[in-house]
Scaffold this motif. Structure first.
Motif, PDB file in Angstrom:
ATOM      1  N   LYS A 130     -53.744  -6.175 -81.951  1.00 45.55           N
ATOM      2  CA  LYS A 130     -53.131  -6.059 -80.628  1.00 45.55           C
ATOM      3  C   LYS A 130     -52.513  -4.668 -80.508  1.00 45.55           C
ATOM      4  N   THR A 149     -55.326   3.203 -71.978  1.00 43.21           N
ATOM      5  CA  THR A 149     -55.302   1.766 -72.270  1.00 43.21           C
ATOM      6  C   THR A 149     -56.631   1.124 -71.896  1.00 43.21           C
ATOM      7  N   CYS A 172     -59.581  -0.325 -74.408  1.00 43.91           N
ATOM      8  CA  CYS A 172     -60.043  -1.701 -74.243  1.00 43.91           C
ATOM      9  C   CYS A 172     -61.565  -1.762 -74.263  1.00 43.91           C
ATOM     10  N   ALA A 225     -62.646  -3.886 -77.562  1.00 37.43           N
ATOM     11  CA  ALA A 225     -62.649  -5.330 -77.296  1.00 37.43           C
ATOM     12  C   ALA A 225     -63.677  -6.079 -78.142  1.00 37.43           C
ATOM     13  N   ASN A 276     -62.514  -7.638 -81.330  1.00 40.15           N
ATOM     14  CA  ASN A 276     -61.422  -8.600 -81.211  1.00 40.15           C
ATOM     15  C   ASN A 276     -60.053  -7.904 -81.240  1.00 40.15           C
ATOM     16  N   GLN A 296     -57.206  -6.463 -78.642  1.00 36.45           N
ATOM     17  CA  GLN A 296     -56.761  -6.459 -77.248  1.00 36.45           C
ATOM     18  C   GLN A 296     -55.814  -5.281 -77.028  1.00 36.45           C
ATOM     19  N   ASN A 341     -53.491  -3.558 -74.119  1.00 35.28           N
ATOM     20  CA  ASN A 341     -52.864  -3.752 -72.814  1.00 35.28           C
ATOM     21  C   ASN A 341     -51.628  -2.874 -72.689  1.00 35.28           C
ATOM     22  N   SER A 381     -52.597 -14.228 -75.479  1.00 42.00           N
ATOM     23  CA  SER A 381     -53.269 -13.171 -74.700  1.00 42.00           C
ATOM     24  C   SER A 381     -54.603 -12.751 -75.316  1.00 42.00           C
ATOM     25  N   ASP A 382     -55.238 -13.623 -76.069  1.00 37.36           N
ATOM     26  CA  ASP A 382     -56.450 -13.241 -76.792  1.00 37.36           C
ATOM     27  C   ASP A 382     -57.632 -12.871 -75.887  1.00 37.36           C
ATOM     28  N   ASN A 438     -57.263  -8.276 -71.642  1.00 38.17           N
ATOM     29  CA  ASN A 438     -57.591  -6.963 -72.186  1.00 38.17           C
ATOM     30  C   ASN A 438     -57.708  -5.923 -71.074  1.00 38.17           C
TER      31      ASN A 438
END
Length: 254
Positions: A139, A169, A173, A177, A180, A182, A184, A236-237, A240
């Motif tokens: 993350k 950002t 992403c 992404a 895996n 994320q 944000n 929040s998985d 993104n």
């Protein structure tokens, strides 16, 4: 599903977290179970913040390094990952502000703002993301601003840097992404902090702010914790490339 907001066993590096909003986020994530790595430009200041967190029974370590210095960043991330453990969460919080009229803004001050607010996000994220990619998990949260979308007089480079962080950002992403990871952002509105104390006490400014903000008040800094916890957890998985504006509705209002 009961553990969507649990950070137990997760390790979070937060840049510029010896004080201010960064420290607040460190405390907030720590209260949800995360192990915190406090960063500041000096080891002494990082260690002072660590002592305060440990007094709250939060597992924390300090790592002093300059977020604008590539060599220091590489060495620091290597040290953290080998000595403390893998970084699961990165919050790019370090930032500075300088104020001059646009036509009088010194080039040296412009460079400082861009380096700390924008370039550091690229440099630190690059080193951390390489390791997250290998683990296929992570993350990254970038601290943006109302000035990611709105201009304001005397802070043109700040707005330019935060606008760039918004697009950084989204670009991160797109590339990360599939691993895996994320990526944000959180964009705070106007919060009552030590840094804004003079504005809070300025009745004219506060009256303007209340009229401009649908919530009609200053934000409480602790109201940023929820967004940070959400973006750090399994909740929040599949979120993104978003910027969450924690602004009392300011951006939505004309």
């Amino acid at each position: 599903m009961k553990n969507l907001f649990d950070l137990t066993g997760k390790r979070a590096l937060i840049t510029g977290s010896a004080q201010g909003i960064g420290y607040l986020l460190a405390r907030g994530l720590g209260e949800y179970g995360a192990e915190i790595i406090v960063n500041d430009i000096t080891q002494e200041r990082a260690d002072e913040a660590v002592a305060k967190l440990r007094a709250l029974d939060i597992n924390a370590s300090g790592c002093g390094f300059n977020v604008t210095a590539s060599a220091e960043i590489v060495a620091a991330i290597d040290d953290i990952e080998s000595r403390i453990g893998p970084i699961d969460i990165l919050i790019n919080n370090a930032g500075i502000q300088r104020r001059y009229p646009f036509v009088e803004f010194p080039e040296s001050e412009w460079d400082k703002v861009i380096d700390v607010n924008q370039k550091s996000v690229f440099l630190v994220s690059q080193q951390v993301a390489k390791r997250m990619m290998a683990r296929r998990n992570g993350k990254i949260i970038n601290i943006c601003s109302m000035q990611s979308e709105l201009g304001r007089e005397t802070i043109t480079p700040y707005a330019a840097s935060k606008g760039a962080v918004k697009m950084l950002t989204r670009g991160m992403c797109v590339e990360l992404a599939a691993y895996n990871i994320q990526v944000n952002g959180i964009a705070p509105g106007y919060f009552a902090t030590d840094m804004t104390k003079a504005l809070v006490e300025n009745k004219e400014f506060s009256d303007w702010l209340f009229k401009r903000t649908p919530a009609a008040r200053w934000g409480n800094p602790e109201e940023l914790i929820g967004a940070a916890v959400f973006l750090s957890t399994p909740a929040s998985d599949f979120v993104n490339g978003h910027i969450i504006f924690v602004d009392g509705g300011m951006l939505a209002a004309v």
